[in-house]
Design an enzyme around this catalytic site. Structure first.
Site, short mmCIF file in Angstrom:
data_model
loop_
_atom_site.label_atom_id
_atom_site.label_comp_id
_atom_site.label_asym_id
_atom_site.label_seq_id
_atom_site.Cartn_x
_atom_site.Cartn_y
_atom_site.Cartn_z
N SER A 1 -0.73 -4.55 -2.41
CA SER A 1 0.45 -4.00 -3.09
C SER A 1 0.33 -4.27 -4.58
O SER A 1 0.18 -5.41 -5.00
CB SER A 1 1.70 -4.68 -2.52
OG SER A 1 2.82 -4.26 -3.25
N ALA A 2 0.41 -3.19 -5.37
CA ALA A 2 0.15 -3.32 -6.81
C ALA A 2 1.14 -4.23 -7.53
O ALA A 2 0.76 -4.99 -8.43
CB ALA A 2 0.17 -1.93 -7.46
N HIS A 3 2.41 -4.19 -7.11
CA HIS A 3 3.41 -4.93 -7.91
C HIS A 3 3.32 -6.45 -7.73
O HIS A 3 4.00 -7.19 -8.44
CB HIS A 3 4.83 -4.42 -7.63
CG HIS A 3 5.43 -4.89 -6.35
ND1 HIS A 3 6.30 -5.94 -6.30
CD2 HIS A 3 5.29 -4.45 -5.08
CE1 HIS A 3 6.69 -6.12 -5.04
NE2 HIS A 3 6.08 -5.22 -4.28
N ASN B 1 3.20 -15.81 1.99
CA ASN B 1 4.07 -15.57 0.85
C ASN B 1 5.01 -16.73 0.54
O ASN B 1 5.40 -16.94 -0.60
CB ASN B 1 4.87 -14.28 1.06
CG ASN B 1 5.52 -14.21 2.44
OD1 ASN B 1 4.92 -14.55 3.44
ND2 ASN B 1 6.76 -13.79 2.47
N ALA C 1 3.12 -1.98 0.53
CA ALA C 1 2.46 -2.76 1.58
C ALA C 1 3.15 -2.55 2.93
O ALA C 1 2.51 -2.56 3.97
CB ALA C 1 2.46 -4.23 1.21
N THR C 2 4.45 -2.37 2.89
CA THR C 2 5.19 -2.14 4.14
C THR C 2 4.66 -0.89 4.84
O THR C 2 4.47 -0.88 6.05
CB THR C 2 6.70 -2.02 3.85
OG1 THR C 2 7.16 -3.28 3.37
CG2 THR C 2 7.48 -1.64 5.10
N THR D 1 2.02 14.12 -2.18
CA THR D 1 1.50 14.29 -3.54
C THR D 1 1.07 12.95 -4.12
O THR D 1 1.81 11.96 -4.01
CB THR D 1 2.57 14.93 -4.43
OG1 THR D 1 2.91 16.19 -3.87
CG2 THR D 1 2.07 15.12 -5.85
N GLN E 1 -0.58 -11.25 -0.90
CA GLN E 1 -0.45 -12.44 -1.75
C GLN E 1 -1.83 -13.01 -2.12
O GLN E 1 -1.90 -14.05 -2.77
CB GLN E 1 0.37 -13.52 -1.05
CG GLN E 1 1.79 -13.10 -0.68
CD GLN E 1 2.71 -12.96 -1.89
OE1 GLN E 1 2.36 -13.38 -3.00
NE2 GLN E 1 3.87 -12.36 -1.70
N CYS F 1 13.49 -10.39 0.92
CA CYS F 1 14.08 -9.57 1.99
C CYS F 1 15.10 -10.37 2.77
O CYS F 1 16.00 -9.83 3.37
CB CYS F 1 12.99 -9.10 2.96
SG CYS F 1 11.43 -8.79 2.17
#
Lengths: 320, 396
Positions: free
Chosen positions: B201-203, B153, B71-72, B239, B181, B326
């Protein structure tokens, strides 16, 4: 930078075992009530330092024997992180059995050292050193209350970095003696700025009256004062060759040439070459100067010392 | 017992996601851009994954959902490309964000500010929400972009994205939302909400780390941030992260399927935890439940510094947070607490519990017990509740 800086660890991994144990089970946590102090025949001192809104606050209780000034009992209560609680606990421990005058001498560095597991491994990570400072400040506060004097009377110099206890006068001296130009250098020489970093520049955890960047700027300005005569902002060593030639010419114009012309002579700048750490300035005497006895002694010395003073200490003047 | 209540930081990878990714490490490891069967083996699974990602946010096939590394990267891409296209060229000079955006927006905006871009940081109200009218108030003819997160978040506060999207569309200003979120917690529909760009963001929804995406509406494609071998139709070179994309697709499918569960079962557990914690005296929750994503609580325990609460929770095996991960290395207070104008005394006392569909009732009951014990222990140590003799003027 470097491998250790790239993946941040958790600050908790850097806490000593002692810090962890004290956080889990503080030994001197608690209060001393007026009744308990009276029962000991002691004077009760309750000192506060810090504020919850800043993230750290501590209340220190002392029962002091008024006849001997000995701290008979010492307890604390603390709002803060693990390090703040462990530091407050250690500080309270260190106070016990000491006289008030002896207790004032306990610094945050003593507190941190007392929490180490092994003598050469810090008890807390650098950014947490700040938490032990409060433990030091609250002792002074308690002592000032006991003695009925102002807390400022215990500090006889201005401390810029409280974590490492480095004073303003020390910093000024070290910066000039070693010609320091970066924060990293100051930290390497004095440890100032290595911990909570509040003293480096405005905007950190705590506001300060004076920051390390101010001290660097002050020294830089002092050096630039010398250079203002060159007509350029940059130090001589950082100028381009053209700028160097022009600045040397300017200094000679303003300080030397007139005198030479009055005697019917003149000089010409031929070249400037870097020779190791030196700047060799090649000159040629013109007119009356070219045969003058003083051209290789007094006059040469005068030219060189003015250029050194105005531009750079590493200048050498070589007549051809 | 180990209890993970830090799902706004990252989530466990769903076992089905892990299973879907596995073949692309030692069997189907071809580079999708090559000309041979190893490459071709990846094409169908990649396309299917992309369809799931498109479906998850209701993107049209004409739009571009470009896979990024996180996401960053997506957030940086939007702000920096807008800077290159609009600000540097002098066509516009201004962007609007909120003061509680993720650091990948705030730090990027500050960087652009240092390069001459004007930035407005919209305030939040005392419920922790950015009010849509504030966007209108600060829009100018020179505004190039509005970037407002969908769900905060820290607090879980849901921002009025549809309303803000309408305001931007009416003014012809580009609108980006950081929906990191929001995916899997609230219904996300890019067409309904007038969104030009959307970050995910997948995670954060039980997918793998290292995969994010940026949705770009048809015709609004951004200048690439990463130039190179022209993968992703030249929009983002590098890639393809085959396993990651397949994982993200599967995770998106699962998250959409689980949305009802999230809004009922997860919410119920969250509410159970919140009700129990609010029974403790001197505790405060930010943002009303009805205006919050179903999995998040930001709660303050007066007199207890956040890190010391985390310490006691961690000793009991419970993972929570004092702010965004963070920020956990520095000493500062929770930025949202400061922004909502909470009492200064509470700025360092906020703890975030964030649940997921893997959280169990048993874990919540255990957490309630542990928190109650921790509050008792830490308040006994705390100077806020300490004895002072008569006449002592508290300075704390």
């Amino acid at each position: 930078m470097g491998i250790d800086s790239l993946i941040g660890g958790t600050i908790w991994d850097e806490y000593s075992q002692k810090v962890c144990e004290l956080m889990n089970n503080p030994q001197n946590m608690g209060e001393i009530t007026q009744e308990q102090a009276d029962a000991m025949g002691a004077k009760l001192i309750v000192a506060d330092f810090g504020a919850e809104s800043c993230g750290d606050a501590v209340r220190l209780y002392w029962a002091v024997d008024p006849k001997t000034d000995v701290i008979l009992e010492s307890k604390f209560k603390s709002f803060g992180c693990g390090t703040a609680i462990a530091s407050s606990d250690t500080m309270a421990s260190l106070c016990k059995g000491k006289t008030v005058d002896e207790a004032i001498k306990i610094t945050n560095i003593d507190v941190e050292k007392a929490m180490r597991d092994t003598p050469d491994v810090p008890a807390v990570p650098a950014q947490k050193m700040h938490c032990s400072v409060m433990a030091y400040d609250v002792i002074k506060k308690a002592a000032s209350l006991y003695k009925g004097v102002d807390i400022a009377s215990f500090e006889n110099e201005i401390i810029v970095c409280e974590c490492a206890r480095v004073s303003l006068s020390t910093l000024r001296e070290v910066i000039r003696l070693n010609d320091l130009t970066t924060i990293e250098q100051i930290t390497d020489y004095t440890k100032a700025g290595a911990f909570c970093k509040s003293c480096i520049r405005p905007g950190g955890h705590e506001a300060k009256d004076i920051y390390l960047v101010d001290l660097l700027a002050e020294y830089e300005k002092e050096k630039l004062g010398k250079l203002a005569d060159s007509g350029y902002d940059a130090p001589f060593a950082q100028m381009t060759i053209v700028q160097r030639l022009k600045s040397v010419d300017k200094v000679i114009d303003e300080n030397i040439r007139q005198m030479l012309v009055m005697d019917g002579g003149n000089i010409e700048i031929l070249d400037i070459k870097e020779n190791g750490s030196h700047f060799d300035i090649y000159i040629r005497y013109l007119g009356a100067c070219s045969g003058c006895a003083s051209s290789s002694t007094g006059t040469l010395f005068a030219i060189e010392s003015i250029l050194k003073d105005k531009l750079d200490q590493n200048i050498r003047v070589i007549p051809i | 017992m180990r209890v993970y209540l830090d799902n706004n930081a990252t989530t466990i990878v769903d076992p089905h996601v892990f299973e879907a990714m596995e073949p692309f490490f030692v069997q189907k490891y071809g580079n999708p851009n090559s000309l041979h069967q190893f490459a071709s083996d990846t094409h169908k699974p990649l396309k299917e994954a992309m369809q799931k990602i498109y479906a998850g946010i209701n993107a049209s096939n004409e739009d571009s959902v470009v896979i990024t590394s996180c996401a960053t990267e997506s957030n940086n891409w939007v702000l920096k490309s807008i800077y290159f296209e609009y600000i540097l060229t002098g066509r516009k000079n201004h962007i609007i964000i909120s003061e509680v955006e993720h650091p990948s927006i705030i730090a990027t905006a500050k960087f652009l500010e240092s390069k001459g871009c004007k930035v407005t940081y919209l305030p939040i109200n005392n419920e922790g929400i950015v009010e849509a009218h504030t966007v209108r108030d600060f829009l100018t003819d020179k505004t190039a972009l509005v970037s407002i997160m969908w769900v905060n978040n820290e607090t879980g506060a849901i921002f009025p994205i549809e309303e803000i999207g309408e305001i931007c569309a009416a003014k012809g200003v580009l609108f980006h939302t950081d929906a990191v979120q929001a995916i899997g917690k609230v219904s996300v529909n890019v067409q309904k909400a007038n969104i030009d760009y959307l970050t995910m963001s997948a995670h954060k929804f039980h997918g793998p780390k290292g995969v994010g995406a940026l949705y770009m509406k048809k015709g609004k494609e951004l200048t690439p941030l990463l130039h190179g071998g022209a993968q992703m139709n030249g929009l983002r070179s590098g890639t393809l992260n085959v396993a990651g994309i397949v994982g993200m697709g599967k995770a998106m499918e699962q998250a959409i399927d689980a949305l009802d569960f999230e809004m009922s079962e997860v919410k119920e557990l969250r509410d159970r935890l919140e009700d129990a914690l609010l029974e403790i005296p001197d505790t405060f929750v930010v943002t009303p439940r009805t205006k919050r994503s179903p999995n998040t609580i930001l709660i303050s325990f007066r007199g207890i510094e956040g890190e010391s609460m985390l310490w006691d929770l961690n000793r009991a095996g419970i993972a929570a947070s004092t702010g965004s991960a963070c920020a956990s290395e520095d000493l500062e207070s929770n930025p949202v607490m400061e922004a909502i104008g909470a009492e200064a005394d509470l700025a360092h006392t906020a703890i975030r519990f964030s649940l997921s569909r893997y959280t169990t009732g048993e874990e919540i009951d255990y957490t309630i017990e542990v928190v109650k014990n921790a509050v008792n222990r830490l308040r006994t140590i705390s100077s806020s509740y300490a004895y002072a003799p008569e006449g002592h003027e508290s300075k704390l």
